[in-house]
Scaffold this active site. Structure first.
Site, mmCIF file in Angstrom:
data_model
loop_
_atom_site.group_PDB
_atom_site.id
_atom_site.type_symbol
_atom_site.label_atom_id
_atom_site.label_comp_id
_atom_site.label_asym_id
_atom_site.label_seq_id
_atom_site.Cartn_x
_atom_site.Cartn_y
_atom_site.Cartn_z
ATOM 1 N N ASN A 112 60.808 93.405 37.217
ATOM 2 C CA ASN A 112 60.947 91.963 36.963
ATOM 3 C C ASN A 112 61.512 91.680 35.569
ATOM 4 O O ASN A 112 62.421 90.870 35.404
ATOM 5 C CB ASN A 112 59.602 91.263 37.133
ATOM 6 C CG ASN A 112 59.061 91.423 38.549
ATOM 7 O OD1 ASN A 112 59.772 91.902 39.428
ATOM 8 N ND2 ASN A 112 57.816 91.034 38.756
ATOM 9 N N THR A 157 97.371 55.348 34.879
ATOM 10 C CA THR A 157 95.999 55.010 35.288
ATOM 11 C C THR A 157 96.130 54.692 36.770
ATOM 12 O O THR A 157 97.181 54.178 37.200
ATOM 13 C CB THR A 157 95.421 53.794 34.540
ATOM 14 O OG1 THR A 157 96.239 52.659 34.827
ATOM 15 C CG2 THR A 157 95.399 54.001 33.023
ATOM 16 N N HIS A 158 95.113 55.017 37.548
ATOM 17 C CA HIS A 158 95.158 54.844 39.015
ATOM 18 C C HIS A 158 96.351 55.584 39.640
ATOM 19 O O HIS A 158 96.862 55.170 40.679
ATOM 20 C CB HIS A 158 95.227 53.361 39.410
ATOM 21 C CG HIS A 158 94.249 52.489 38.693
ATOM 22 N ND1 HIS A 158 92.997 52.196 39.177
ATOM 23 C CD2 HIS A 158 94.323 51.872 37.475
ATOM 24 C CE1 HIS A 158 92.344 51.421 38.331
ATOM 25 N NE2 HIS A 158 93.128 51.217 37.268
ATOM 26 N N SER A 279 107.183 80.821 50.851
ATOM 27 C CA SER A 279 106.676 80.556 52.193
ATOM 28 C C SER A 279 107.214 81.625 53.133
ATOM 29 O O SER A 279 108.343 82.089 52.971
ATOM 30 C CB SER A 279 107.143 79.173 52.634
ATOM 31 O OG SER A 279 107.167 79.097 54.039
ATOM 32 N N LYS A 285 111.082 77.294 49.835
ATOM 33 C CA LYS A 285 109.840 76.868 49.199
ATOM 34 C C LYS A 285 109.414 77.723 48.004
ATOM 35 O O LYS A 285 109.599 78.925 47.976
ATOM 36 C CB LYS A 285 108.694 76.906 50.217
ATOM 37 C CG LYS A 285 108.854 75.877 51.312
ATOM 38 C CD LYS A 285 108.241 74.555 50.944
ATOM 39 C CE LYS A 285 106.771 74.721 50.853
ATOM 40 N NZ LYS A 285 106.001 73.637 51.368
ATOM 41 N N ASN A 287 105.812 77.583 46.103
ATOM 42 C CA ASN A 287 104.533 76.881 46.193
ATOM 43 C C ASN A 287 103.630 77.135 44.977
ATOM 44 O O ASN A 287 103.559 78.248 44.485
ATOM 45 C CB ASN A 287 103.788 77.301 47.467
ATOM 46 C CG ASN A 287 104.530 76.877 48.721
ATOM 47 O OD1 ASN A 287 105.198 75.844 48.731
ATOM 48 N ND2 ASN A 287 104.440 77.678 49.760
ATOM 49 N N GLU A 292 96.759 75.584 43.206
ATOM 50 C CA GLU A 292 95.990 75.154 44.380
ATOM 51 C C GLU A 292 94.700 75.954 44.505
ATOM 52 O O GLU A 292 93.640 75.409 44.823
ATOM 53 C CB GLU A 292 96.822 75.324 45.647
ATOM 54 C CG GLU A 292 97.991 74.367 45.716
ATOM 55 C CD GLU A 292 98.900 74.695 46.885
ATOM 56 O OE1 GLU A 292 98.838 73.999 47.898
ATOM 57 O OE2 GLU A 292 99.672 75.665 46.797
HETATM 58 N N1 ARG Z 1 66.539 93.551 42.790
HETATM 59 C C1 ARG Z 1 65.549 92.724 42.250
HETATM 60 C C2 ARG Z 1 66.172 91.395 41.804
HETATM 61 O O1 ARG Z 1 67.328 91.364 41.584
HETATM 62 C C3 ARG Z 1 64.906 93.365 41.089
HETATM 63 C C4 ARG Z 1 63.505 92.913 40.839
HETATM 64 C C5 ARG Z 1 62.653 93.339 41.936
HETATM 65 N N2 ARG Z 1 61.303 93.060 41.681
HETATM 66 C C6 ARG Z 1 60.376 93.175 42.618
HETATM 67 N N3 ARG Z 1 59.185 92.879 42.267
HETATM 68 N N4 ARG Z 1 60.670 93.503 43.843
HETATM 69 O O2 ARG Z 1 65.515 90.394 41.658
#
Ligand code: ARG
Length: 466
Positions: A112, A157-158, A279, A285, A287, A292
């Site tokens: 985490n 404008t517009h 094209s 053409k 483009n 785009e």
């Molecule tokens: N692959 C996970 C993510 O990107 C990593 C963290 C995973 N943590 C866990 N407690 N499973 O969030």
């Protein structure tokens, strides 16, 4: 008993293959590998310093990680859904390469805080590139503007011709937009540049690690203050993508103008061959596909912003697996944005401007009507009355298929007897533009000043660390 997963201790059944595929993020997050390894190396040194692992162990881990980095750089690495993500892949490979010391790497850490760190390292570097790119792009815009200090065009404008302006002034409007964008990215960077590692799963760790030391090794000026926030904060990603959405909106407006200006109907510019496509059926053409696609990809980035906000909405603290979905939109946003910045910087100097066509368009369609009213105000006529009087003159001129300045003095005097011969000089394009001296207006004097100020600002702008 299954043994293949690093977290498989409490499991008695193999993960379903569909679940492996569904939960795996490796195909997307593998590009985080340099940051993952950089973060792990800093983590090793932090563990060593805290006395959690020995110097010898730390060296072994760091060397092993360095080798894996080189293998990854050379594409010598197999990816497999069953190992979920880049963090697991690297750890599993380390175990294979250096044996059981590898099992100490994940002490005082969780995926985490690890993934939060990786993404911050990645986005910090990406933001540096954006800042640098926007610096160069703005330089190209200023250059373009400086070459067109005497190119007169209709301001709209517009989408209706309104008053004559300098093309330089029009382009410097984009300089302003992209300058604000750069400041927005710089501001979001200050919140990305915060070190989350060492908060572990969510509550902090029992090991006596020095998080500030980790931060100093990785060049972070700050550590995240609250462990629960550190593992579940994705604001910095949303902020970046939001700044990107605004920046893309600016690109899409400029693209739209280039598309319009390059039509035969406008004929104001010719886009370079190297930035247009042909094209498959119509040989004549050329483009404006790059413009785009920039316009189209702007929609993709808006979508990513919505996806991220929606993904985070109502998520309880702290980490939730939902957050794994943040990477695809973030990576794609960075890729698209950097492409747009670089392509526009390269395309701008190659655009050919048809000054005559712009000038002709500025001379037709009564763009001098406001100035004629101003002329009358100069003769003591109240503005509203002058406005009405010029309106009548426009209507008269229209019925004769003429411009105001093509009417004779006699004709003009029908509408206001105070009009003199000097009106014709007053209504020339150059004079009209020259008179727009109010701060920020299109007079050449002002625009020149704006260009000089921009050049100076660009020179003084602090370049991000590369
Ligand atoms: N692959 C996970 C993510 O990107 C990593 C963290 C995973 N943590 C866990 N407690 N499973 O969030």
């Amino acid at each position: 008993m299954m043994k293949d997963k690093l977290w498989s201790g409490r499991f008695s059944e193999r993960t379903d293959h569909g679940v492996e595929r569904f939960t795996s993020s490796i195909q997307i997050d593998k590009r985080l590998y340099p940051y993952d390894i950089e973060g792990s190396i800093a983590h090793c040194r932090t563990l060593e310093r805290a006395g959690v692992i020995s110097a010898r162990e730390a060296d072994l881990l760091v060397e092993g990680l360095g080798r894996i980095k080189r293998d990854l750089d050379h594409g010598d690495f197999d990816f497999d859904d069953s190992l979920e993500d880049i963090h697991m892949h690297i750890e599993a490979r380390l175990l294979q390469d250096i044996g059981k010391t590898a099992q100490k790497l994940h002490t005082a850490r969780s995926r985490n805080d690890q993934v939060a760190l990786d993404v911050r390292l990645y986005l910090r570097e990406a933001t540096w590139k954006v800042l640098d790119g926007l610096h160069k792009l703005r330089g190209a815009i200023v250059e373009f503007a400086a070459n067109h200090l005497d190119t007169v065009m209709p301001g709209y404008t517009h989408t209706q011709r309104a008053q004559p302006v300098l093309l330089a002034h029009h382009m410097m409007a984009y300089y302003e937009m992209f300058s604000r964008d750069r400041r927005r990215f710089g501001d979001s960077l200050s919140r990305t540049n915060v070190m989350p590692l060492g908060t572990a799963a969510l509550a902090g760790t029992t090991y006596p690690i020095d998080r500030r030391y980790t931060a100093s090794l990785l060049g972070f000026p700050k550590v995240a203050a609250n462990s629960m926030d550190a593992v579940s904060d994705r604001d910095f990603i949303i902020e970046f993508v939001s700044a990107a959405a605004i920046c893309m909106m600016h690109f899409s407006r400029l693209s739209e103008e280039f598309i319009l200006w390059s039509t035969s109907e406008f004929g104001f510019i010719e886009l370079p061959d190297s930035f247009t496509t042909g094209s498959s059926i119509m040989p004549q053409k050329k483009n404006p596909d790059v413009c785009e696609l920039v316009r189209g990809k702007t929609g993709v980035i808006y979508g990513h912003l919505m996806a991220l906000l929606t993904m985070m909405k109502a998520l309880p603290l702290s980490y939730n697996r939902d957050m794994q979905e943040d990477k695809k939109p973030l990576f794609e946003t960075v890729d698209i944005l950097l492409d747009c910045i670089v392509l526009f910087e390269r395309m701008l100097p190659k655009i050919v401007v048809n000054k005559q066509a712009m000038r002709k368009a500025a001379s037709e369609g009564f763009l001098n009507a406001t100035d004629m009213a101003d002329y009358l105000v100069g003769r003591g006529v109240p503005f509203r009355q002058a406005h009405a009087c010029v309106g009548k003159a426009v209507s008269y001129a229209l019925s004769r298929n003429k411009e105001l300045n093509q009417l004779s003095l006699d004709e003009l005097q029908q509408f206001e007897s105070d009009i003199c011969e000097d009106i014709f000089d007053y209504l020339t394009l150059e004079k009209m533009i020259k008179r727009r001296l109010s701060e920020g207006g299109t007079s050449p004097e002002n625009v020149k000043k704006a260009i000089d100020a921009a050049k100076k600002a660009l020179e003084e702008e602090k370049q991000p660390q590369a």
